[in-house]
Design a protein around this motif. Structure first.
Motif, PDB file in Angstrom:
ATOM      1  N   VAL A 388       0.857  -1.181   0.000  1.00 40.53           N
ATOM      2  CA  VAL A 388       0.000   0.000   0.000  1.00 40.53           C
ATOM      3  C   VAL A 388       0.894   1.231   0.000  1.00 40.53           C
ATOM      4  N   ILE A 406      -8.139   1.492   2.265  1.00 40.42           N
ATOM      5  CA  ILE A 406      -7.019   1.037   1.428  1.00 40.42           C
ATOM      6  C   ILE A 406      -6.740   1.997   0.284  1.00 40.42           C
ATOM      7  N   VAL A 422      -6.625  -8.458   1.513  1.00 44.37           N
ATOM      8  CA  VAL A 422      -6.258  -7.728   2.719  1.00 44.37           C
ATOM      9  C   VAL A 422      -6.419  -8.669   3.901  1.00 44.37           C
ATOM     10  N   ILE A 460      -1.919  -5.338   3.369  1.00 42.12           N
ATOM     11  CA  ILE A 460      -2.453  -5.300   2.013  1.00 42.12           C
ATOM     12  C   ILE A 460      -1.555  -6.130   1.089  1.00 42.12           C
TER      13      ILE A 460
END
Length: 625
Positions: A388, A406, A422, A460
């Motif tokens: 991320v 996110i 995730v 993530i």
């Protein structure tokens, strides 16, 4: 010993300093005093923020403006990946990755001449030729800071600054105007649920302990934060330690306790040092000890350091560790609120839970209950990590969606890669997919999807992630962290890991996959504590949502993501190879051969699949197949 009137006097004297740390919209010419806030959290400290502070103070002295600018070491701002972080008020200019060599120019351009030092201004604050204050960026504008409210605003080592931000006002209100039952009723009505993973109603837990007719009771703060990638509690202790002390004292009053303990990981040295200093300050001011604020109430807090055992995050194991025994869980009931530390009624709340308490007392139960969803009130702090853009710490209202966290707050997936999954809840949670991105973040929704809130880790993953390998990674962690007391967890997690190893090596059968699922369910049902009961979650969730990847490993003996070493080959594309020989020179197993300026080749039998050739090739001639 201070009285409530003394706290009010300190608050009045110090509030002016905090007023300077607000974004006011003044023109640069009219600003008489600036506050330079430097992140002193673990992440920025490891990037030399202490040296930045020293350099700033020296340069201010050199320029003769030390009276017009204050430099404050504060807590985490959240955008940890951009450290060291420096924010200048009242403009709210956010500087990222500041280095010592930048300080002379920053001081001259901004602090002397009122013009932002653009070289280090955070890119996301630049818009249409203007520089926005940091609160207007996507990362901050959807956040609601309650547990993290003072992080980045006050000096965590200065008790007066905490008092000036309404610190210990809630404790005074409780001791002077409320009964024990009124405090408990306020907490119950607020809907605050435990932020350590279980999600039990905090007020109800306190009420159970308060009803026990025992002379000795205990309050414990669980700061044994062990999830990979989680640093919520650490950041609160580093940036706002007095909020936890005040909440523990309030809890002690509510249940009739005179003694508290905080159980914190020894590998959190900055958090421990600041909390111990905060304890000393609170004792000096008479906010801990005998006759707190002249009310006759007595409460003390002692620190206990944990040795890093993940299982000690479980409340019965934690209590055994405080007692001096090996940290191993015991069956419940009896629950700690009835029979806990040394057999006495005990309440255990984690750091984030306690960080909400004073604000609930000050602002009221209805205020807190108005934030979030029907069954999940308030906010939740998450540690965003993995693939991320904006890795770091965020606090968002319950009910926000995974997509918002996110892709808006987190900035999406770097490098143009596609989102894949995730993981919420750390090693005890599950992996959710793209179809779940619009699901709300709350206790019940995440549990119904096969994951959990947990303490707040959020990892993530992008298209280059192998979900079988992810499940194997978390099983490897929980297998190592099992205390070994119960057979399902001690032996079961080991067997699960063995099966996952077979799958990642292309040696498994469909029968092994069936065994993997069945054993996971047995471990969940039969394990003694939450570590074993939740350890199979990553396995079950990845099988449920990414079954095709398991099938590719088993049937086709391929890893679609190109991660599992046993199932990949490295080949050199002759059309792209320039014959530079760099790959051959870097290969640790001498598996690459060829002539300079001619295509090189890889001996697949000699290749150890380390990936060095792939990493060093400048022409993208090495491919994973």
């Amino acid at each position: 010993m201070l009285l409530l009137t003394d706290l009010d006097a300190i608050r009045t004297l110090t509030q002016g300093r905090l007023e300077n740390r607000k974004i006011t919209g003044q023109s640069a010419d009219s600003i008489q005093f600036r506050s330079v806030m430097v992140c002193g959290g673990t992440g920025c400290t490891s990037s030399d923020s202490n040296t930045i502070i020293d350099a700033l103070n020296q340069e201010l002295s050199n320029q003769g403006i030390q009276e017009q600018v204050e430099v404050v070491r504060t807590g985490c701002f959240g955008l940890c990946e951009l450290g060291p972080v420096v924010i200048v008020y009242p403009e709210g200019i956010f500087y990222s990755r500041v280095e010592v060599k930048d300080i002379p120019d920053l001081v001259e351009q901004h602090l002397l001449n009122g013009k932002p030092y653009e070289k280090k201004v955070y890119e996301k604050t630049k818009q249409d030729g203007k520089i926005l204050n940091f609160e207007e960026t996507d990362f901050y504008k959807k956040q609601v800071r309650i547990a993290l409210r003072n992080c980045g605003i006050i000096d965590p080592e200065n008790i007066n600054e905490y008092i000036a931000s309404d610190g210990y006002k809630a404790l005074g209100k409780v001791l002077l105007t409320m009964s024990r039952q009124q405090v408990i009723d306020t907490m119950k009505k607020s809907g605050l649920r435990g932020r350590g993973g279980g999600g039990f109603n905090t007020g109800l837990k306190w009420e159970f302990a308060a009803k026990q007719d025992k002379e000795q009771k205990y309050v414990i703060c669980n700061a044994d934060e062990g999830d990979p990638g989680a640093f919520m509690d650490r950041s609160i202790l580093e940036g706002n330690p007095h909020s936890v002390i005040e909440a523990m004292a309030i809890a002690g009053f509510a249940i009739g306790s005179n003694q508290g303990f905080i159980y914190v990981r020894a590998e959190y040295p900055i958090a421990v040092q600041r909390f111990v200093k905060a304890l000393d300050q609170a004792r000096e001011y008479g906010l801990l000890g005998d006759n707190v604020l002249g009310t006759g109430f007595t409460f003390n807090i002692d620190v206990r350091l944990g040795a890093g055992a993940f299982v000690c995050g479980e409340e019965t194991a934690l209590m055994h560790s405080i007692e001096g025994h090996r940290g191993m869980p015991t069956p419940k009931p009896p629950f700690p609120a009835v029979q806990g530390l040394w057999g006495q009624p005990t309440i255990i709340n984690n750091v984030e839970t306690l960080a909400n308490v004073a604000q609930i007392i000050l602002n009221g139960a209805d205020w807190y209950a108005s934030i979030g969803t029907e069954k999940s009130k308030g906010t939740k702090v998450f540690a965003l990590g993995g693939k991320v853009v904006n890795t770091g710490l965020v606090e968002v209202p319950m009910g926000i969606t995974l997509r918002e966290v996110i892709f808006e707050i987190g900035g999406g997936i770097p490098g143009g890669k596609k989102f894949k999954a995730v993981q919420t809840g750390g090693p005890s949670g599950g992996c959710l997919t793209e179809e779940h991105l619009d699901s709300t973040i709350d206790f019940d929704t995440l549990t119904s999807l096969g994951s959990m809130m947990g303490s707040g880790g959020m990892i993530i993953m992008d298209e280059d992630t192998c979900m079988v390998d992810i499940a194997r990674f978390y099983l490897d962690f929980t297998r190592d962290e099992s205390c070994g007391k119960c057979t399902p967890c001690r032996i079961g997690t080991k067997r699960l890991l063995e099966m996952l190893d077979l799958i990642t090596e292309g040696k498994a059968t469909m029968e092994d996959l069936e065994k993997l699922e069945n054993l996971s369910l047995q471990i969940k049902n039969a394990s003694l504590c939450a570590l074993g009961q939740t350890a199979p979650n990553p396995v079950l969730s990845t099988i449920k949502f990414f079954r095709e990847e398991y099938m590719a490993h088993i049937h086709d003996q391929k890893c679609p993501a190109g991660v599992c070493k046993s199932l990949i080959l490295y080949q050199i594309n002759a059309d792209l190879c320039k014959g530079c020989s760099l790959c051959a020179r870097k290969c640790p197993s001498n598996a690459i051969s060829g002539k300079v300026k001619e295509p090189f080749v890889i001996d697949t039998l000699a290749c150890i699949k380390c990936g060095v050739c792939f990493d060093v090739c400048k022409f993208k001639a090495v491919a994973i197949v």
